[in-house]
Design a protein around this motif. Structure first.
Motif, PDB file in Angstrom:
ATOM      1  N   GLY A 205      -4.277  -6.632  -8.246  1.00  0.00           N
ATOM      2  CA  GLY A 205      -3.679  -6.973  -6.963  1.00  0.00           C
ATOM      3  C   GLY A 205      -4.184  -6.096  -5.838  1.00  0.00           C
ATOM      4  N   PRO A 206      -3.864  -6.460  -4.592  1.00  0.00           N
ATOM      5  CA  PRO A 206      -4.345  -5.688  -3.433  1.00  0.00           C
ATOM      6  C   PRO A 206      -3.882  -4.236  -3.451  1.00  0.00           C
ATOM      7  CG  PRO A 206      -2.625  -7.259  -2.798  1.00  0.00           C
ATOM      8  CD  PRO A 206      -3.049  -7.616  -4.184  1.00  0.00           C
ATOM      9  N   GLY A 207      -2.725  -3.982  -4.021  1.00  0.00           N
ATOM     10  CA  GLY A 207      -2.245  -2.611  -4.105  1.00  0.00           C
ATOM     11  C   GLY A 207      -3.115  -1.756  -5.009  1.00  0.00           C
ATOM     12  N   ALA A 208      -3.614  -2.359  -6.074  1.00  0.00           N
ATOM     13  CA  ALA A 208      -4.491  -1.632  -6.994  1.00  0.00           C
ATOM     14  C   ALA A 208      -5.816  -1.315  -6.321  1.00  0.00           C
ATOM     15  CB  ALA A 208      -4.717  -2.456  -8.259  1.00  0.00           C
ATOM     16  N   GLN A 209      -6.335  -2.264  -5.561  1.00  0.00           N
ATOM     17  CA  GLN A 209      -7.628  -2.069  -4.910  1.00  0.00           C
ATOM     18  C   GLN A 209      -7.556  -1.026  -3.797  1.00  0.00           C
ATOM     19  OE1 GLN A 209      -9.261  -5.857  -3.729  1.00  0.00           O
ATOM     20  NE2 GLN A 209      -9.012  -6.755  -5.747  1.00  0.00           N
ATOM     21  N   SER A 210      -6.361  -0.781  -3.270  1.00  0.00           N
ATOM     22  CA  SER A 210      -6.215   0.187  -2.185  1.00  0.00           C
ATOM     23  C   SER A 210      -6.150   1.623  -2.683  1.00  0.00           C
ATOM     24  CB  SER A 210      -4.942  -0.123  -1.375  1.00  0.00           C
ATOM     25  OG  SER A 210      -3.769   0.157  -2.136  1.00  0.00           O
TER      26      SER A 210
ATOM     27  N   ILE B  63       5.291  -4.985  -8.466  1.00  0.00           N
ATOM     28  CA  ILE B  63       5.701  -3.783  -7.739  1.00  0.00           C
ATOM     29  C   ILE B  63       5.111  -3.853  -6.332  1.00  0.00           C
ATOM     30  CG2 ILE B  63       5.578  -1.276  -7.589  1.00  0.00           C
ATOM     31  CD1 ILE B  63       5.443  -1.160 -10.599  1.00  0.00           C
ATOM     32  N   ASN B  64       5.991  -3.795  -5.331  1.00  0.00           N
ATOM     33  CA  ASN B  64       5.563  -3.780  -3.932  1.00  0.00           C
ATOM     34  C   ASN B  64       5.453  -2.329  -3.491  1.00  0.00           C
ATOM     35  OD1 ASN B  64       5.210  -3.942  -1.174  1.00  0.00           O
ATOM     36  ND2 ASN B  64       6.722  -5.571  -0.870  1.00  0.00           N
ATOM     37  N   LEU B  65       4.238  -1.862  -3.284  1.00  0.00           N
ATOM     38  CA  LEU B  65       4.019  -0.466  -2.932  1.00  0.00           C
ATOM     39  C   LEU B  65       4.597  -0.115  -1.569  1.00  0.00           C
ATOM     40  CD1 LEU B  65       0.356   0.040  -4.219  1.00  0.00           C
ATOM     41  CD2 LEU B  65       2.510   0.366  -5.439  1.00  0.00           C
ATOM     42  N   ASP B  66       4.747  -1.110  -0.696  1.00  0.00           N
ATOM     43  CA  ASP B  66       5.368  -0.857   0.607  1.00  0.00           C
ATOM     44  C   ASP B  66       6.819  -0.406   0.460  1.00  0.00           C
ATOM     45  OD1 ASP B  66       3.075  -1.538   2.027  1.00  0.00           O
ATOM     46  OD2 ASP B  66       3.658  -3.658   2.195  1.00  0.00           O
ATOM     47  N   GLU B  67       7.457  -0.863  -0.595  1.00  0.00           N
ATOM     48  CA  GLU B  67       8.875  -0.560  -0.804  1.00  0.00           C
ATOM     49  C   GLU B  67       9.101   0.564  -1.811  1.00  0.00           C
ATOM     50  OE1 GLU B  67      10.478  -4.246  -2.101  1.00  0.00           O
ATOM     51  OE2 GLU B  67      10.182  -5.271  -0.172  1.00  0.00           O
ATOM     52  N   LEU B  68       8.051   0.992  -2.490  1.00  0.00           N
ATOM     53  CA  LEU B  68       8.182   2.019  -3.522  1.00  0.00           C
ATOM     54  C   LEU B  68       8.473   3.373  -2.894  1.00  0.00           C
ATOM     55  CD1 LEU B  68       7.902   2.479  -6.617  1.00  0.00           C
ATOM     56  CD2 LEU B  68       5.524   3.127  -6.178  1.00  0.00           C
ATOM     57  N   MET B  69       9.466   4.067  -3.435  1.00  0.00           N
ATOM     58  CA  MET B  69       9.836   5.389  -2.949  1.00  0.00           C
ATOM     59  C   MET B  69       9.338   6.459  -3.919  1.00  0.00           C
ATOM     60  SD  MET B  69      13.773   4.752  -1.694  1.00  0.00           S
ATOM     61  CE  MET B  69      13.907   6.475  -1.163  1.00  0.00           C
ATOM     62  N   PRO B  70       9.176   7.699  -3.458  1.00  0.00           N
ATOM     63  CA  PRO B  70       8.850   8.792  -4.388  1.00  0.00           C
ATOM     64  C   PRO B  70       9.937   8.904  -5.447  1.00  0.00           C
ATOM     65  CG  PRO B  70       8.538   9.485  -2.116  1.00  0.00           C
ATOM     66  CD  PRO B  70       9.228   8.153  -2.061  1.00  0.00           C
ATOM     67  N   LEU B  71       9.529   9.085  -6.692  1.00  0.00           N
ATOM     68  CA  LEU B  71      10.475   9.075  -7.802  1.00  0.00           C
ATOM     69  C   LEU B  71      10.424  10.387  -8.577  1.00  0.00           C
ATOM     70  CD1 LEU B  71       9.674   5.485  -9.135  1.00  0.00           C
ATOM     71  CD2 LEU B  71      11.628   6.150  -7.732  1.00  0.00           C
ATOM     72  N   LEU B  72      11.562  10.721  -9.190  1.00  0.00           N
ATOM     73  CA  LEU B  72      11.653  11.868 -10.083  1.00  0.00           C
ATOM     74  C   LEU B  72      12.139  11.391 -11.437  1.00  0.00           C
ATOM     75  CD1 LEU B  72      13.358  14.544  -7.769  1.00  0.00           C
ATOM     76  CD2 LEU B  72      10.960  14.436  -8.453  1.00  0.00           C
ATOM     77  N   ASN B  73      11.389  11.726 -12.479  1.00  0.00           N
ATOM     78  CA  ASN B  73      11.780  11.386 -13.852  1.00  0.00           C
ATOM     79  C   ASN B  73      11.887  12.680 -14.641  1.00  0.00           C
ATOM     80  OD1 ASN B  73      10.728   8.955 -12.656  1.00  0.00           O
ATOM     81  ND2 ASN B  73      10.571   8.075 -14.693  1.00  0.00           N
TER      82      ASN B  73
ATOM     83  N   LYS C 248       0.836  -1.195   0.000  1.00  0.00           N
ATOM     84  CA  LYS C 248       0.000   0.000   0.000  1.00  0.00           C
ATOM     85  C   LYS C 248       0.870   1.244   0.000  1.00  0.00           C
ATOM     86  CE  LYS C 248      -4.032   1.950   2.362  1.00  0.00           C
ATOM     87  NZ  LYS C 248      -4.983   1.794   3.507  1.00  0.00           N
ATOM     88  N   LEU C 249       0.459   2.242  -0.759  1.00  0.00           N
ATOM     89  CA  LEU C 249       1.202   3.494  -0.799  1.00  0.00           C
ATOM     90  C   LEU C 249       1.170   4.161   0.567  1.00  0.00           C
ATOM     91  CD1 LEU C 249      -0.161   4.961  -4.163  1.00  0.00           C
ATOM     92  CD2 LEU C 249       2.108   3.984  -3.783  1.00  0.00           C
ATOM     93  N   SER C 250       2.294   4.779   0.934  1.00  0.00           N
ATOM     94  CA  SER C 250       2.360   5.453   2.229  1.00  0.00           C
ATOM     95  C   SER C 250       3.359   6.596   2.164  1.00  0.00           C
ATOM     96  CB  SER C 250       2.766   4.470   3.330  1.00  0.00           C
ATOM     97  OG  SER C 250       4.051   3.926   3.066  1.00  0.00           O
ATOM     98  N   GLY C 251       3.295   7.463   3.165  1.00  0.00           N
ATOM     99  CA  GLY C 251       4.237   8.582   3.216  1.00  0.00           C
ATOM    100  C   GLY C 251       4.055   9.515   2.033  1.00  0.00           C
ATOM    101  N   TRP C 252       5.174   9.869   1.407  1.00  0.00           N
ATOM    102  CA  TRP C 252       5.141  10.792   0.281  1.00  0.00           C
ATOM    103  C   TRP C 252       4.892  10.077  -1.049  1.00  0.00           C
ATOM    104  CZ3 TRP C 252       4.904  15.921   0.807  1.00  0.00           C
ATOM    105  CH2 TRP C 252       5.329  16.480   2.014  1.00  0.00           C
ATOM    106  N   THR C 253       4.845   8.773  -1.030  1.00  0.00           N
ATOM    107  CA  THR C 253       4.649   8.024  -2.273  1.00  0.00           C
ATOM    108  C   THR C 253       3.227   8.223  -2.785  1.00  0.00           C
ATOM    109  OG1 THR C 253       6.160   6.361  -1.404  1.00  0.00           O
ATOM    110  CG2 THR C 253       4.941   5.791  -3.368  1.00  0.00           C
TER     111      THR C 253
END
Length: 339
Positions: free
Chosen positions: A237-242, A314-324, A205-210
């Motif tokens: 997946g559960p991340g999409a539903q959240s 993609i594990n949203l728990d581990e995903l960090m804010p990204l800059l492209n 699940k997305l959290s913080g600044w993500t």
């Protein structure tokens, strides 16, 4: 009521039987993208298994959306089609010819002055042929479509690459050229190569600044700017539903940057909430009656490698804010690692 409830109800009434027939023909479970594609086959394309990325197929979209820059030529062509009214619900949105320079009020006045002839033409033609017209200042086309016209399980084409934004509400929505829009508005088939299928499994699940935009930035890093070409990206997946429906829309909207034909999500509670929040409870009620047909079969999500051409995890728990960056759109740099 801007949306066409009768059209949506008709789509939902026929969709289950069409999906069941396609599943029987394929002899296997189906992804959401396949359910929408096979249920929107044009009569010119028989019900048979089509080879992904190879076979050209005729489809019958439910809607057409056009922005003011590309609608001009499209409507000029449609005017000689010999029809009294468009064959499918269609809309024109005057947003692309407006430039943001000073502020909303002054910029809109300038746009209305400079583009008066264009706006008058689009308004007049829309009124004559039964096309919905959104005047300058009425909103950005993609958000207007998401809030008013998009519906789970539907197929739409639009004369803008970011038509794919409507995938956040479970559509297969594809950006096309004006000539394609004319074909559909004139009641003809729309032809496209049957897309490949890329599955993105989201856990955690997305959290913080993500934020949702970080999901598609990560996908862009994995696939690169060309990796989605000729494919529909289906998130699950559960991340999409959240995620919220608007968050899903953001991901689908930016899917154009990886060259994807479109992106989509399966119907869930967030879409139900969004439909009700945007004054479309009747659409939500209709969708809930056939909700099992508005997402992939359980077997697909349980063993996605068997049904998608490529699967990304993609594990949203581990995903960090990204800059492209603009010159490196597929180079994702985690915030905090830059020097």
């Amino acid at each position: 009521m801007p949306f066409d409830l009768d059209m949506i109800a008709a789509v939902y009434k026929s969709l289950p039987a069409k999906v069941e027939a396609a599943r029987k023909m394929l002899g296997r479970p189906m992804t959401l993208a396949e359910k929408i594609l096979y249920s929107h086959l044009h009569p010119e394309s028989p019900l048979q298994e089509y080879k992904r990325g190879a076979d050209y197929v005729f489809f019958q979209p439910d809607r057409v959306a056009m922005q003011d820059a590309t609608a001009q030529m499209a409507l000029l062509q449609f005017m000689v089609a010999g029809r009294d009214k468009v064959a499918v619900p269609s809309t024109v949105h005057c947003d692309h010819l407006s430039q943001s320079e000073v502020g909303a009020e002054k910029d809109l006045a300038v746009a209305n002055d400079i583009n008066k002839e264009v706006y008058d033409f689009l308004s007049s033609v829309s009124n004559k042929y039964g096309i919905g017209f959104w005047k300058p200042g009425a909103g950005i086309i993609h958000q207007v479509v998401l809030e008013n016209y998009a519906f789970p399980g539907g197929m739409m084409i639009g004369t803008d690459s970011h038509t794919v934004n409507a995938g956040g509400l479970g559509m297969v929505a594809i950006g096309v050229g004006g000539a394609d829009a004319v074909d559909v508005m004139a009641g003809m088939a729309w032809e496209v190569k049957f897309p490949k299928l890329i599955g993105v499994r989201l856990t955690g699940k997305l959290s913080g600044w993500t934020a949702p935009k970080d999901v598609i930035l990560k996908v862009a890093e994995i696939l690169t700017v060309k990796g989605g070409t000729g494919a529909i990206v289906e998130y699950f997946g559960p991340g999409a539903q959240s995620m919220s429906c608007t968050g899903k829309g953001t991901i689908c909207n930016m899917g154009a940057e990886i060259g994807a034909t479109t992106s989509t999500f399966g119907y869930d509670e967030s879409m139900d909430r969004y439909l009700r929040a945007t004054d479309r409870p009747d659409v939500a009620d209709e969708a809930n009656k056939i909700k099992e047909y508005l997402t992939a079969d359980d077997e697909v999500y349980a063993n996605p490698e068997q049904y998608f051409d490529q699967v990304i995890d993609i594990n949203l728990d581990e995903l960090m804010p990204l800059l492209n960056g603009p010159f490196t759109p597929d180079l994702a740099t985690p915030v905090g690692t830059m020097r």
